[in-house]
Design a protein around this motif. Structure first.
Motif: not given
Length: 129
Positions: A103, A110-111, A107-108
Motif C-alpha cells: 500500500d 500514484t501520489e 501510494e508513493t
C-alpha cells in the motif's frame, strides 16, 4: 548553486537526470496498476513490486547524495516536498526486507511521483544558470 564546484555541479545534474528517468520509468511500469493488490495477486505483480522498491530506493539514495553534494542548499528551494520522507523511504525499504507494505509503495507511486518529478525538473532548470 554558486558554491558548487564544477565537478559537484556535474554530479548533481547527472544524478537529477537519473532520478528523472527513474521516475518516468516507474510511472510507465505502473500505468496499469489500479491498487496495491495488483502487486500481490500474481508473480508478475510481485516482480513489479520488487522492481518498484529498487527504483524508489535508488531515488531516495540519490536525493541523499544530492543533499550532501549541495551541503543542504538545493532541496530547501522546493519546500513543498517532504525531503526527509523522500530520503527516509529508502531506508525503510532497504531495511524492511520482507516487510514491504504494498500500500505504501502504491501510494508513493500514484501520489508522490508526479510532484517529485516536477521538483526534479525544477532543480535541473535552476542548475542550468
Amino acid at each position: 548553486m554558486e558554491s558548487l564546484s564544477s565537478d559537484q555541479h556535474k554530479r548533481v545534474v547527472l544524478t537529477l537526470q537519473q532520478v528523472e528517468k527513474a521516475i518516468v520509468q516507474l510511472q510507465e511500469w505502473n500505468k496499469d496498476v489500479t491498487s496495491a493488490d495488483d502487486y500481490l495477486t500474481s508473480p508478475e505483480g510481485a516482480k513489479n513490486l520488487a522492481a518498484n522498491c529498487m527504483m524508489i530506493e535508488a531515488i531516495g539514495e540519490s536525493f541523499k547524495k544530492i543533499d550532501n553534494y549541495t551541503q543542504g542548499q538545493l532541496l530547501p528551494l522546493y519546500p513543498s516536498i517532504p525531503w526527509k520522507a523522500v530520503k527516509g523511504i529508502r531506508d525503510h525499504i532497504a531495511h524492511g526486507y520482507f516487510e514491504i507494505d504494498a500500500d505504501i509503495i502504491f501510494e508513493t507511486i500514484t501520489e508522490n511521483l508526479t510532484p517529485l518529478l516536477t521538483a526534479t525538473r525544477f532543480f535541473l532548470e535552476q542548475l542550468k544558470h
